[in-house]
Design an enzyme around this catalytic site. Structure first.
Site, PDB file in Angstrom:
ATOM      1  N   GLU A  83       0.837  -1.205   0.000  1.00  0.00           N
ATOM      2  CA  GLU A  83       0.000   0.000   0.000  1.00  0.00           C
ATOM      3  C   GLU A  83       0.873   1.257   0.000  1.00  0.00           C
ATOM      4  OE1 GLU A  83      -2.405   0.362   3.505  1.00  0.00           O
ATOM      5  OE2 GLU A  83      -3.105   2.381   2.998  1.00  0.00           O
TER       6      GLU A  83
ATOM      7  N   ASP B 130      -1.210  -0.861   5.638  1.00  0.00           N
ATOM      8  CA  ASP B 130      -1.109  -0.255   6.970  1.00  0.00           C
ATOM      9  C   ASP B 130      -2.087  -0.885   7.951  1.00  0.00           C
ATOM     10  OD1 ASP B 130       0.821   1.435   6.031  1.00  0.00           O
ATOM     11  OD2 ASP B 130      -0.598   3.084   5.604  1.00  0.00           O
TER      12      ASP B 130
ATOM     13  N   ASP C 213      -7.878   2.324   6.480  1.00  0.00           N
ATOM     14  CA  ASP C 213      -7.630   2.331   5.042  1.00  0.00           C
ATOM     15  C   ASP C 213      -6.927   1.052   4.592  1.00  0.00           C
ATOM     16  OD1 ASP C 213      -8.865   4.604   4.361  1.00  0.00           O
ATOM     17  OD2 ASP C 213      -7.022   5.783   3.970  1.00  0.00           O
TER      18      ASP C 213
ATOM     19  N   ASP D 244      -4.250   0.306   9.679  1.00  0.00           N
ATOM     20  CA  ASP D 244      -5.351   1.225   9.990  1.00  0.00           C
ATOM     21  C   ASP D 244      -6.558   0.885   9.118  1.00  0.00           C
ATOM     22  OD1 ASP D 244      -4.669   2.057   7.487  1.00  0.00           O
ATOM     23  OD2 ASP D 244      -3.899   4.026   8.109  1.00  0.00           O
TER      24      ASP D 244
END
Ligand code: 28F
Length: 648
Positions: free
Chosen positions: A434, A507, A511, A509
């Site tokens: 990513e 990541d 997203d 998180d």
């Protein structure tokens, strides 16, 4: 149709000895099919009479001696004497091959029976046959037997009792009992199951007909009568699927000596279910009548779509196949001089039938569309066709794209994919990373001999919400497909896979979780074997680094943090990684990519149906269902953790 019958109308063609000599020529086989065929020959005569408007009910009784009785409440077979044959109508029907109005269209409109040979064949192949006619206020009886003649041979269907008046009755009708000859058929028995199947079909095909079947051996009884005829048939066939509207479209049209009935209902399935008949005979291989019906449907609904501006001026017409998706169609035509073709002689060949059915069906469907409240049903059908057309076009584009892409996208890949040196596929790994900055770190930190890096800019699109052409149009997705070298969908070939491990690195998180979900959905939808064969992994980057002088340890979950900090003792420093991009190349390799140290979660699918449901729920439109589902069960096996994150 003439209402007045004369025995002289009967045309004589052949004698009964021929039937016993070569039964197969007349009934196809002397097996179970032929055995039941001689019953249907009798029933067919009743149906001809009833569908001409005389009488309503047929009763079939299976008797204990192995014989069968068929009765109807028609006019009764004529009993007057044929002037030239000097025989009664009953005798002519039962002793003359090809006798009957079937081949002389003036008496009955349409002929029935696969071989069209009539009741005389049944008589010829029975030990005995007993005919009772109620007509003219009287009851007549006649009996036939298959007897050994002076030549030592058995002659079928001999008159052993001439037509005799045996009583009075105000009723009319015909009753026939016959015992199939075991010297022809061996010791077979009538099958109640076989009989009710065909009886049900006949009742569907002739809506004015009531048909009862009673087995005296078992006391089994069935009765069929469908007021809706083939409309009820269509409903019956669509049972268990989800119909898109309640009542089938039913049309009935006649033109001189051609009659057609059609019933259509749409379900949410994607296949066509078509049952067609000619003179009550199933045409399993289809034929000209089916072709005519299909073109009528296509034409009428396209015209209608134009007329209500459902199809805009510059839009193309729907194709025939668009209207076939989810269609349950019953088509029944009655006509003369039927020509059967095809492998099993169950395909209608008459060219005129295509034209007639098309014309009559267009007329009928147009009449339907003019009726009140038809617009709702028509709208549903047009929507279904629109969906089918979209899928068709998408599939076509997907094929083209997928092919064109094979060459074009290798070009596309240059500059994005950092390939590995070794050609050893077993060892090769592809990291889908990513973001450009993390991608840059991964490119620098990796072991170039076997690790390839594909950075993803932005989010690849959600494969669940898009049709395949859009999925393939997406740059990120196309890059992935090119890198893997397997092709997708129908063209997918796992043996072309360039990398043994495909590792998603995103990541920790929301997203990142979203990107993982999108990629997994894409693999699940278009490269399922990639997952089922265990090639897909999720890389776990650390959440923290705990360090102080002479101490450094990475922490991969919140739960582990206290243990590590206490191990570090006083004066430690905790660094929290918000994203992969915060690590330098060496750190990224060490924590996440080094086969010796990293943690990978292998993506598996335990239960395909569950996984399917999960993908639909997770990536589909229903947000509430999604939340609900995630909190109940996330079932990509080891990625339960990832789903937990997705929840947040
Ligand atoms: C249990 C079997 O066979 N029923 C039948 C009729 C009625 C007529 C008929 C039959 C016309 C030209 C053959 C009566 N009145 N059930 C039956 N019901 N056959 S068979 O006519 C004979 C045919 O050749 C009938 C006026 N027209 C026809």
């Amino acid at each position: 149709m003439t209402s007045k019958y004369e025995a002289k109308d009967i045309v004589v063609l052949e004698g009964l000895d021929a039937v016993r000599l070569r039964p197969g020529m007349y009934i196809g086989t002397t097996g179970p099919k032929g055995f039941h065929h001689i019953l249907w020959e009798i029933v067919d005569n009743s149906i001809d009479e009833i569908s001409s408007g005389f009488g309503s009910t047929i009763r079939i009784t299976l008797n204990q001696d192995g014989s069968a009785t068929v009765e109807d409440d028609g006019r009764g077979i004529p009993v007057d004497i044929h002037p030239t044959m000097k025989k009664s109508g009953v005798e002519v029907v039962y002793t003359t091959l090809h006798a009957g109005g079937k081949f002389n269209t003036s008496n009955y409109k349409f002929s029935g029976g696969l071989h069209g040979v009539g009741a005389s064949v049944t008589n010829a192949l029975s030990r005995w046959c007993d005919v009772t006619v109620n007509r003219n206020g009287k009851i007549y009886n006649m009996r036939f037997e298959s007897l050994e003649g002076e030549d030592g041979k058995i002659h079928g269907g001999q008159v052993v009792k001439p037509l005799t008046e045996i009583g009075k009755s105000t009723l009319t009708g015909t009753k026939v009992t016959f015992l199939p000859d075991d010297r022809i058929f061996g010791n077979q028995q009538f099958s109640f199951e076989t009989i009710i199947k065909r009886a049900r079909e006949l009742a569907f095909l002739n809506k004015n007909l009531k048909i009862e079947i009673f087995d005296k051996n078992t006391e089994n009884y069935e009765c069929f009568h469908f007021e809706g005829g083939i409309a009820d048939f269509a409903k019956y066939l669509a049972e268990g699927k989800n119909s898109l509207y309640d009542e089938p479209i039913y049309i009935e049209q006649e033109d001189n000596d051609f009659k057609m009935e059609m019933a259509l209902i749409y379900t949410d399935s994607y296949t066509e279910n078509c049952f067609s008949y000619v003179n009550n005979i199933p045409t399993t291989e289809g034929g000209t009548h089916e072709t005519g019906a299909r073109s009528a449907i296509t034409k009428v609904f396209n015209d209608y779509a134009r007329s209500i501006n459902f199809l805009k001026e510059k839009e193309l017409n729907f194709l025939g196949e668009d209207f076939r998706e989810g269609l349950t169609l019953v088509l029944s035509v009655k006509m003369n001089n039927v020509q059967f073709e095809g492998q099993t002689k169950t395909k209608l060949g008459n060219p005129e039938a295509r034209v007639k059915v098309e014309t009559l069906a267009i007329k009928g469907l147009q009449e339907f569309l003019k009726r009140k409240n038809s617009d709702k049903v028509a709208g549903i059908i047009l929507e279904k066709a629109k969906g089918a057309a979209k899928t068709r076009e998408a599939a076509k584009r997907a094929k083209e794209l997928s092919r064109a892409q094979k060459s074009a996208d290798n070009f596309n890949l240059v500059g994005k994919l950092a390939a590995s040196y070794s050609k050893d596929r077993e060892k090769a790994e592809l990291f889908i990373v990513e973001g450009d900055s993390a991608g840059g770190s991964a490119k620098q930190g990796r072991d170039r001999s076997f690790q390839a890096i594909l950075p993803l800019r932005g989010k690849p699109l959600n494969a669940e919400k898009k049709r395949i052409d859009q999925v393939l149009g997406n740059e990120e997705i196309r890059t992935i497909i090119s890198a893997l070298e397997t092709g997708i969908g129908e063209d997918f070939d796992i043996s072309s896979l360039r990398y043994n491990k495909v590792i998603i690195l995103s990541d920790a998180d929301q997203d990142g979780a979203h990107i993982r979900a999108i990629l997994l959905t894409f693999f699940y939808r278009y490269m399922r074997e990639l997952i089922t064969d265990g090639h897909v992994f999720i890389g776990l980057p650390p959440l923290y680094k705990v360090s102080k002088k002479g101490f450094e340890e990475y922490v991969y979950s919140d739960a582990d943090l206290p243990a590590v900090t206490s191990k570090a003792g006083k004066g430690y420093n905790v660094q929290r990684y918000k994203g992969l991009g915060e690590m330098n190349p060496d750190q990224l390799f060490e924590t996440t990519m080094d086969p010796e140290k990293r943690t990978l979660l292998q993506v598996t699918i335990d239960d395909a149906a569950e996984a399917e449901k999960m993908v639909v729920t997770l990536m589909g439109d229903d947000i509430e269902a999604r939340k609900d589902y995630i909190s109940k069960h996330a079932n990509f096996d080891k990625i339960d953790e990832f789903m937990e994150e997705y929840k947040s």
